[in-house]
Design a protein around this motif. Structure first.
Motif, mmCIF file in Angstrom:
data_model
loop_
_atom_site.group_PDB
_atom_site.id
_atom_site.type_symbol
_atom_site.label_atom_id
_atom_site.label_comp_id
_atom_site.label_asym_id
_atom_site.label_seq_id
_atom_site.Cartn_x
_atom_site.Cartn_y
_atom_site.Cartn_z
ATOM 1 N N PHE A 219 0.851 -1.213 0.058
ATOM 2 C CA PHE A 219 0.150 -0.142 -0.030
ATOM 3 C C PHE A 219 0.687 1.219 -0.042
ATOM 4 O O PHE A 219 0.547 2.195 -0.784
ATOM 5 N N ASN A 220 1.901 1.302 0.814
ATOM 6 C CA ASN A 220 2.956 2.200 0.758
ATOM 7 C C ASN A 220 3.329 2.533 -0.420
ATOM 8 O O ASN A 220 3.810 3.850 -0.945
ATOM 9 N N VAL A 221 4.018 1.564 -0.947
ATOM 10 C CA VAL A 221 4.664 1.993 -2.101
ATOM 11 C C VAL A 221 3.930 2.286 -3.433
ATOM 12 O O VAL A 221 4.250 3.242 -4.129
ATOM 13 N N LEU A 222 2.736 1.609 -3.426
ATOM 14 C CA LEU A 222 1.824 2.297 -4.342
ATOM 15 C C LEU A 222 1.490 3.450 -4.516
ATOM 16 O O LEU A 222 1.174 4.306 -5.444
ATOM 17 N N ASN A 223 1.153 4.076 -3.407
ATOM 18 C CA ASN A 223 0.805 5.162 -3.100
ATOM 19 C C ASN A 223 1.928 6.174 -3.637
ATOM 20 O O ASN A 223 1.577 7.252 -4.097
ATOM 21 N N SER A 224 3.239 5.800 -3.334
ATOM 22 C CA SER A 224 4.259 6.507 -3.680
ATOM 23 C C SER A 224 4.505 6.605 -5.381
ATOM 24 O O SER A 224 4.443 7.693 -5.702
ATOM 25 N N ALA A 225 3.982 5.364 -5.981
ATOM 26 C CA ALA A 225 4.028 5.462 -7.345
ATOM 27 C C ALA A 225 2.938 6.414 -7.902
ATOM 28 O O ALA A 225 3.114 7.035 -9.037
ATOM 29 N N VAL A 226 1.807 6.486 -7.484
ATOM 30 C CA VAL A 226 0.693 7.216 -7.650
ATOM 31 C C VAL A 226 0.954 8.751 -7.506
ATOM 32 O O VAL A 226 0.766 9.557 -8.571
ATOM 33 N N SER A 227 1.749 9.133 -6.448
ATOM 34 C CA SER A 227 2.152 10.357 -6.216
ATOM 35 C C SER A 227 3.039 10.877 -7.367
ATOM 36 O O SER A 227 3.117 12.035 -8.017
ATOM 37 N N LEU A 228 4.178 10.031 -7.465
ATOM 38 C CA LEU A 228 5.116 10.399 -8.853
ATOM 39 C C LEU A 228 4.578 10.363 -10.040
ATOM 40 O O LEU A 228 4.778 11.261 -10.735
ATOM 41 N N ALA A 229 3.256 9.545 -10.195
ATOM 42 C CA ALA A 229 2.993 9.672 -11.625
ATOM 43 C C ALA A 229 1.940 10.936 -11.738
ATOM 44 O O ALA A 229 1.862 11.628 -12.938
ATOM 45 N N ARG A 230 1.690 11.466 -10.713
ATOM 46 C CA ARG A 230 0.891 12.869 -10.603
ATOM 47 C C ARG A 230 1.840 14.167 -10.855
ATOM 48 O O ARG A 230 1.373 15.190 -11.597
ATOM 49 N N VAL A 231 2.925 14.070 -10.016
ATOM 50 C CA VAL A 231 3.535 15.273 -9.936
ATOM 51 C C VAL A 231 4.922 15.356 -10.703
ATOM 52 O O VAL A 231 5.688 16.192 -10.975
ATOM 53 N N ARG A 232 5.614 14.002 -10.779
ATOM 54 C CA ARG A 232 6.758 13.848 -11.389
ATOM 55 C C ARG A 232 6.885 12.653 -12.517
ATOM 56 O O ARG A 232 7.204 11.520 -12.276
ATOM 57 N N SER A 233 6.005 12.973 -13.288
ATOM 58 C CA SER A 233 5.949 11.793 -14.391
ATOM 59 C C SER A 233 7.459 11.070 -14.985
ATOM 60 O O SER A 233 7.464 10.022 -15.348
ATOM 61 N N THR A 234 8.489 12.235 -15.095
ATOM 62 C CA THR A 234 9.810 11.709 -15.524
ATOM 63 C C THR A 234 10.332 10.841 -14.742
ATOM 64 O O THR A 234 11.332 10.077 -14.892
ATOM 65 N N GLN A 235 9.887 10.711 -13.473
ATOM 66 C CA GLN A 235 10.690 9.990 -12.772
ATOM 67 C C GLN A 235 9.821 8.673 -12.260
ATOM 68 O O GLN A 235 10.123 7.739 -11.556
ATOM 69 N N LEU A 236 8.797 8.301 -13.267
ATOM 70 C CA LEU A 236 7.763 7.256 -12.954
ATOM 71 C C LEU A 236 8.637 5.864 -13.479
ATOM 72 O O LEU A 236 8.533 4.997 -12.701
ATOM 73 N N GLU A 237 9.371 5.809 -14.439
ATOM 74 C CA GLU A 237 10.207 4.831 -14.885
ATOM 75 C C GLU A 237 10.990 4.417 -14.006
ATOM 76 O O GLU A 237 11.167 3.082 -13.590
ATOM 77 N N PRO A 238 12.200 5.332 -13.328
ATOM 78 C CA PRO A 238 13.092 4.584 -12.090
ATOM 79 C C PRO A 238 12.364 4.213 -11.030
ATOM 80 O O PRO A 238 12.759 3.308 -10.501
ATOM 81 N N THR A 239 11.069 4.551 -10.770
ATOM 82 C CA THR A 239 10.221 4.225 -9.666
ATOM 83 C C THR A 239 9.897 2.969 -9.954
ATOM 84 O O THR A 239 10.015 1.956 -9.072
ATOM 85 N N LEU A 240 9.322 2.597 -10.874
ATOM 86 C CA LEU A 240 8.923 1.240 -11.358
ATOM 87 C C LEU A 240 10.073 0.147 -11.291
ATOM 88 O O LEU A 240 9.903 -0.769 -10.884
ATOM 89 N N ILE A 241 11.385 0.408 -11.599
ATOM 90 C CA ILE A 241 12.329 -0.304 -11.598
ATOM 91 C C ILE A 241 12.727 -0.327 -10.250
ATOM 92 O O ILE A 241 12.925 -1.731 -9.989
#
Length: 351
Positions: free
Chosen positions: A177-199
């Motif tokens: 739950f915590n990690v997915l919330n982090s990914a959702v937040s990045l998708a909203r405010v820092r889309s360029t960082q989404l790929e390294p986040t998913l890695i």
């Protein structure tokens, strides 16, 4: 069927061959006692004329005592005494004594009964039998006690594994739950960082799915797991939260329960951000002389206490329970707060 072959999985003293050697050695020692005491006996009975007993009679009597030992240990006690058939057990012992006395009558045919008091043959037959029965009874109760303790330990181990599996299953969804919330937040405010986040997330999931199934993992892997999680949180919060993580010591030589430390870090990120002026989270992991010193401290807002969701305490409650189950007195956990700082200090004896 009883076999003397080596049985894998058993310790050396549990092997059938060891049991046979132990029994043979014990009987040799027991029957050697009269030989060592013979000079004293002969000195005390110099006035008595004795006729030497034939070796065959002595051998028969000793074999009879061996039979009494195993008859009592493996038949009379298990099938009569332990099944509350006390009367039958007593009757059986009387029968055993009767057989022994009959054998002693045969032995006494070779003795000079006129010069020996009548009590001597009786004591000669009773005392060895009582001695063997006492040893046999003690032996039976010892092996039963060892077996019961081994079974109890196995049941406790299975219970421990079941409970730890349940506790771990609670930790994993909470973490997700915590990690997915982090990914959702990045998708909203820092889309360029989404790929390294998913890695980073893929590395974390790989650890959870494959590494965490092991009873123990390398302390190095646990440290890397924490580093990945912290990196993910740094991508999420950027400069809005001051995060420090340091580690030192030799981690490759030690093992640890997987996902044992992450709840402390999760708790810091959950309660150390939001409505806090200049939030800070400090994490230190150090191996020192075979001990793990793990410290987490974060700022918190006292006004937020009691306002968290009902699931906020799952992580810490579970990790405390797991520490008690796995390490007992080999760990020391201190949780405290002071001046709007929340502190967690764990000292763990590494294995």
């Amino acid at each position: 069927m009883f076999t003397l072959k080596y049985k894998p999985g058993l310790k050396w003293y549990q092997q059938p061959m060891f049991a046979v050697l132990f029994h043979v050695t014990s009987w040799v020692l027991i029957f050697s006692i009269p030989f060592f005491l013979r000079p004293n006996i002969e000195a005390a009975t110099t006035h008595v004329r004795r006729v030497p007993q034939p070796p065959s009679v002595q051998a028969v009597f000793r074999l009879l005592l061996i039979a009494v030992f195993y008859l009592n240990a493996y038949i009379l006690i298990p099938f009569l005494l332990q099944k509350k058939k006390v009367a039958w057990y007593i009757v059986s012992l009387v029968g055993v004594f009767a057989v022994v006395l009959l054998v002693m009558l045969m032995v006494n045919r070779y003795e000079d009964v006129e010069s020996i008091p009548w009590r001597v043959p009786f004591f000669i037959s009773v005392f060895p039998t009582l001695f063997i029965l006492a040893i046999s009874t003690t032996y039976r109760f010892i092996i039963d006690n060892v077996k019961n303790e081994r079974n109890l330990k196995e049941r406790q181990t299975e219970h421990l594994k079941t409970e730890l599996s349940f506790l771990r299953s609670q930790v994993s969804p909470h973490f997700m739950f915590n990690v997915l919330n982090s990914a959702v937040s990045l998708a909203r405010v820092r889309s360029t960082q989404l790929e390294p986040t998913l890695i980073k997330l893929s590395h974390l999931l790989r650890y959870m799915l494959y590494e965490s199934d092991e009873d123990k993992v390398s302390l190095t892997k646990e440290r890397e797991y924490l580093q990945n999680y912290i990196d993910l949180q740094q991508l999420r919060f950027a400069d809005s939260v001051h995060i420090e993580f340091s580690s030192s010591g030799s981690f490759d030589s030690y093992l640890i329960e997987p996902m044992l430390l992450i709840p402390f870090v999760e708790n810091a990120f959950k309660h150390g951000i939001g409505f806090i002026d200049k939030p800070e989270i400090h994490i230190r992991m150090e191996e020192r002389a075979g001990e793990l010193h793990f410290e987490v401290k974060n700022k918190f807002n006292p006004a937020n206490q009691g306002s968290n969701d009902k699931h906020s305490g799952i992580g810490l409650v579970n990790v405390e329970r797991r520490l008690n189950l796995l390490y007992g007195n080999e760990h020391k956990l201190t949780i405290s707060n002071n001046n709007n700082w929340f502190y967690i200090n764990l000292i763990l004896q590494l294995r």
